[in-house]
Write a protein that holds these residues in place. Sequence first.
Motif, PDB file in Angstrom:
ATOM      1  N   ASP A 190       0.840  -1.188   0.000  1.00 58.29           N
ATOM      2  CA  ASP A 190       0.000   0.000   0.000  1.00 58.29           C
ATOM      3  C   ASP A 190       0.878   1.243   0.000  1.00 58.29           C
ATOM      4  O   ASP A 190       1.872   1.320   0.737  1.00 58.29           O
ATOM      5  CB  ASP A 190      -0.911  -0.007   1.233  1.00 58.29           C
ATOM      6  CG  ASP A 190      -1.839   1.196   1.249  1.00 58.29           C
ATOM      7  OD1 ASP A 190      -2.839   1.178   0.508  1.00 58.29           O
ATOM      8  OD2 ASP A 190      -1.530   2.149   1.992  1.00 58.29           O
ATOM      9  N   LYS A 191       0.507   2.217  -0.806  1.00 61.96           N
ATOM     10  CA  LYS A 191       1.325   3.416  -0.942  1.00 61.96           C
ATOM     11  C   LYS A 191       1.510   4.120   0.400  1.00 61.96           C
ATOM     12  O   LYS A 191       2.615   4.576   0.737  1.00 61.96           O
ATOM     13  CB  LYS A 191       0.696   4.365  -1.962  1.00 61.96           C
ATOM     14  CG  LYS A 191       1.530   5.610  -2.246  1.00 61.96           C
ATOM     15  CD  LYS A 191       0.900   6.427  -3.368  1.00 61.96           C
ATOM     16  CE  LYS A 191       1.743   7.643  -3.699  1.00 61.96           C
ATOM     17  NZ  LYS A 191       1.172   8.422  -4.833  1.00 61.96           N
ATOM     18  N   ASP A 192       0.476   4.200   1.176  1.00 56.43           N
ATOM     19  CA  ASP A 192       0.584   4.867   2.476  1.00 56.43           C
ATOM     20  C   ASP A 192       1.536   4.139   3.406  1.00 56.43           C
ATOM     21  O   ASP A 192       2.237   4.760   4.209  1.00 56.43           O
ATOM     22  CB  ASP A 192      -0.799   4.979   3.116  1.00 56.43           C
ATOM     23  CG  ASP A 192      -1.691   5.974   2.394  1.00 56.43           C
ATOM     24  OD1 ASP A 192      -1.139   6.880   1.731  1.00 56.43           O
ATOM     25  OD2 ASP A 192      -2.933   5.844   2.477  1.00 56.43           O
ATOM     26  N   ALA A 193       1.599   2.793   3.274  1.00 58.21           N
ATOM     27  CA  ALA A 193       2.450   2.006   4.164  1.00 58.21           C
ATOM     28  C   ALA A 193       3.929   2.207   3.868  1.00 58.21           C
ATOM     29  O   ALA A 193       4.773   2.058   4.765  1.00 58.21           O
ATOM     30  CB  ALA A 193       2.084   0.529   4.048  1.00 58.21           C
ATOM     31  N   VAL A 194       4.270   2.555   2.617  1.00 55.29           N
ATOM     32  CA  VAL A 194       5.686   2.717   2.255  1.00 55.29           C
ATOM     33  C   VAL A 194       6.042   4.175   1.992  1.00 55.29           C
ATOM     34  O   VAL A 194       7.149   4.480   1.556  1.00 55.29           O
ATOM     35  CB  VAL A 194       6.024   1.861   1.011  1.00 55.29           C
ATOM     36  CG1 VAL A 194       5.810   0.386   1.300  1.00 55.29           C
ATOM     37  CG2 VAL A 194       5.204   2.290  -0.208  1.00 55.29           C
ATOM     38  N   LEU A 198       9.829   6.690   0.382  1.00 48.48           N
ATOM     39  CA  LEU A 198       9.847   7.203  -0.979  1.00 48.48           C
ATOM     40  C   LEU A 198      10.311   8.643  -1.041  1.00 48.48           C
ATOM     41  O   LEU A 198      10.031   9.443  -0.150  1.00 48.48           O
ATOM     42  CB  LEU A 198       8.441   7.101  -1.591  1.00 48.48           C
ATOM     43  CG  LEU A 198       7.750   5.733  -1.541  1.00 48.48           C
ATOM     44  CD1 LEU A 198       6.331   5.857  -2.083  1.00 48.48           C
ATOM     45  CD2 LEU A 198       8.546   4.700  -2.316  1.00 48.48           C
ATOM     46  N   GLU A 199      11.029   8.950  -2.151  1.00 41.69           N
ATOM     47  CA  GLU A 199      11.353  10.348  -2.437  1.00 41.69           C
ATOM     48  C   GLU A 199      10.068  11.080  -2.819  1.00 41.69           C
ATOM     49  O   GLU A 199       9.089  10.468  -3.263  1.00 41.69           O
ATOM     50  CB  GLU A 199      12.372  10.425  -3.575  1.00 41.69           C
ATOM     51  CG  GLU A 199      13.706   9.762  -3.286  1.00 41.69           C
ATOM     52  CD  GLU A 199      14.529  10.546  -2.274  1.00 41.69           C
ATOM     53  OE1 GLU A 199      14.226  11.743  -2.068  1.00 41.69           O
ATOM     54  OE2 GLU A 199      15.470   9.959  -1.691  1.00 41.69           O
ATOM     55  N   HIS A 200      10.098  12.402  -2.661  1.00 39.85           N
ATOM     56  CA  HIS A 200       8.893  13.190  -2.920  1.00 39.85           C
ATOM     57  C   HIS A 200       8.399  13.004  -4.352  1.00 39.85           C
ATOM     58  O   HIS A 200       7.187  12.828  -4.592  1.00 39.85           O
ATOM     59  CB  HIS A 200       9.168  14.670  -2.654  1.00 39.85           C
ATOM     60  CG  HIS A 200       7.991  15.555  -2.965  1.00 39.85           C
ATOM     61  ND1 HIS A 200       6.849  15.573  -2.192  1.00 39.85           N
ATOM     62  CD2 HIS A 200       7.779  16.434  -4.003  1.00 39.85           C
ATOM     63  CE1 HIS A 200       5.984  16.431  -2.708  1.00 39.85           C
ATOM     64  NE2 HIS A 200       6.527  16.969  -3.813  1.00 39.85           N
ATOM     65  N   GLY A 201       9.324  13.014  -5.319  1.00 40.53           N
ATOM     66  CA  GLY A 201       8.929  12.869  -6.719  1.00 40.53           C
ATOM     67  C   GLY A 201       8.303  11.515  -6.989  1.00 40.53           C
ATOM     68  O   GLY A 201       7.358  11.407  -7.786  1.00 40.53           O
TER      69      GLY A 201
END
Length: 244
Positions: A190-194, A198-201
């Motif tokens: 899940d995007k929120d979980a990782v 992650l870099e901002h871009g």
Amino acid sequence: MNRPEIHLSFAPELRLLAAPERREGRTALVTDGSSTLGHVIESLGVPLTEVGRLLVDGHERPASHVPGPGESVEVRPVERPQRVPGAPLRFLLDVHLGTLARRLRLLGVDAAYESEDIGDPELAARSAAERRVLLSRDRGLLRRRELWAGAYVYSERPDEQLRDVLGRFAPRLAPWTRCTACNGLLEEADKDAVRERLEHGTRRTYDVFAQCTACERVYWRGAHHAQLEAIVDGALREFGGAAV
């Protein structure tokens, strides 16, 4: 006491590995009369990992056969695809095959890799302990008796190395399921979980992610994905497998 003379020929696929004077076909060889055929073959530069059937005067014989005077020996390569019995097909690669290891992992093949030179005895012992096929371009390493199984990697080019291994062993391909960094299995993330990894871009541009269950590295379809996809598509076209 006269030492016996035999006549020996290597199949064309094996001549690259043999001593130069043994590459032209059938040649005479004086033996000590007590060494096994396996020992004789390895003394000429060809690891037994590369040897298939041994024909002595037209009859199949084991590597333990002691050749006698006048015998004619034909050394054939392993048949392809080569089946490795008794365990799931898994590989161990030495320090010089890092690119090949990452490409095998990209295709979902279990490929352990030593990024540091831990020495031949430890590599051979790990092959035996974990029942992994050791891949190497070091013929001396492949002659170690404690190996569980091994294979010589014939090319120095990663593209050809990959085709060689896939063609020889026909492993099941399951692309995008393993971490290319550590060989662990990937799962959807899940995007929120990782997000914090992650870099901002990357957070702004991508929405689909996977994460390694072992080292927790995060993957997404970034700038190099097209290059990786070409490797995967080429392997699937030639060797089959399930696109994942």
